[in-house]
Design a protein around this motif. Structure first.
Motif, short mmCIF file in Angstrom:
data_model
loop_
_atom_site.label_atom_id
_atom_site.label_comp_id
_atom_site.label_asym_id
_atom_site.label_seq_id
_atom_site.Cartn_x
_atom_site.Cartn_y
_atom_site.Cartn_z
N GLN A 290 0.81 -1.21 0.00
CA GLN A 290 0.00 0.00 0.00
C GLN A 290 0.85 1.27 0.00
OE1 GLN A 290 -3.05 0.20 3.03
NE2 GLN A 290 -3.11 2.43 2.92
N LYS A 291 1.96 1.26 0.75
CA LYS A 291 2.79 2.46 0.84
C LYS A 291 3.38 2.82 -0.53
CE LYS A 291 6.54 4.53 3.45
NZ LYS A 291 7.55 4.37 4.49
N GLN B 162 0.66 4.21 -2.83
CA GLN B 162 0.33 5.60 -2.56
C GLN B 162 1.42 6.53 -3.09
OE1 GLN B 162 -1.79 4.38 1.62
NE2 GLN B 162 -0.79 6.35 1.56
N LYS C 75 -5.44 5.85 2.73
CA LYS C 75 -4.86 6.15 4.05
C LYS C 75 -5.84 5.88 5.17
CE LYS C 75 -1.26 9.40 2.86
NZ LYS C 75 -0.62 10.67 3.16
N THR C 76 -7.12 6.17 4.93
CA THR C 76 -8.11 6.04 6.00
C THR C 76 -8.71 4.64 6.10
OG1 THR C 76 -9.83 6.91 4.54
CG2 THR C 76 -8.71 8.48 6.00
#
Length: 198
Positions: free
Chosen positions: A89-90, A93, A159-160
């Motif tokens: 995920q990082k 993003q 992110k959320t």
């Protein structure tokens, strides 16, 4: 909700598959929109009146920069989707953020280009050619602007909410949209700018 774990994350639910199919249908409508704009442009390209022609206003340097920036953004969004499928995920993003920054760079060059056209007397009301040109370029630019806002919301949701089948589905659909904008730009670059410089 039934989840098929053998499929990529963005396809794992039936609803996600329907969403992707629906978006492909939407892109078909977008193709018709841009096909209409291109048809109008090609019909009016020689109707310059007392205004400038394409050979008089087109500059290769900013157009090449715009093209390189947008094609690079297509590569970075692809890397983002690859990272998503790896579950990173990082990295996803980061690649999405780079894509949006490149999109902002493209838009800033396009704004400069519009200001330059108006400054040299190639505005919307100058001739049928400039009206068709600015309408086509402006429509593409408006789509890029919308895409940048959409991309920021995707990053915010990642992110959320984290990387889930739903956020993966939204991210994949966004990447389809971004690739579509790049394909449209290739047609603009090839058939409006390059052809217009001859």
């Amino acid at each position: 909700m039934k989840i098929n774990h053998t499929l990529p994350l963005e396809y794992r639910t039936h609803q996600n598959q329907i969403n992707i199919l629906g978006f492909w249908i939407f892109l078909g409508a977008e193709i018709m929109l841009f096909a209409t704009l291109f048809a109008g442009y090609f019909t009016l390209v020689n109707r310059t009146g007392n205004g400038p022609t394409g050979t008089e206003i087109f500059e290769i340097t900013p157009v090449l920069l715009e093209t390189m920036i947008l094609l690079t953004s297509s590569f970075t969004i692809g890397l983002g989707i690859h990272a998503m499928r790896l579950g990173n995920q990082k990295a996803m993003q980061v690649f999405f953020a780079i894509t949006l920054l490149l999109g902002l760079g493209f838009l800033s060059l396009e704004v400069y280009e519009f200001i330059h056209y108006v400054h040299i007397g190639a505005g919307l009301q100058t001739s049928a050619f400039t009206a068709a040109l600015l309408t086509t370029l402006g429509t593409h630019g408006a789509h890029v602007t919308f895409g940048i806002f959409w991309g920021f919301f995707i990053i915010f949701q990642l992110k959320t909410r984290g990387l889930t089948p739903e956020t993966a589905n939204k991210s994949f659909i966004f990447s389809l949209y971004w690739h579509f904008l790049d394909v449209v730009w290739i047609f603009i670059f090839s058939f409006i700018y390059l052809k217009g410089m001859i």
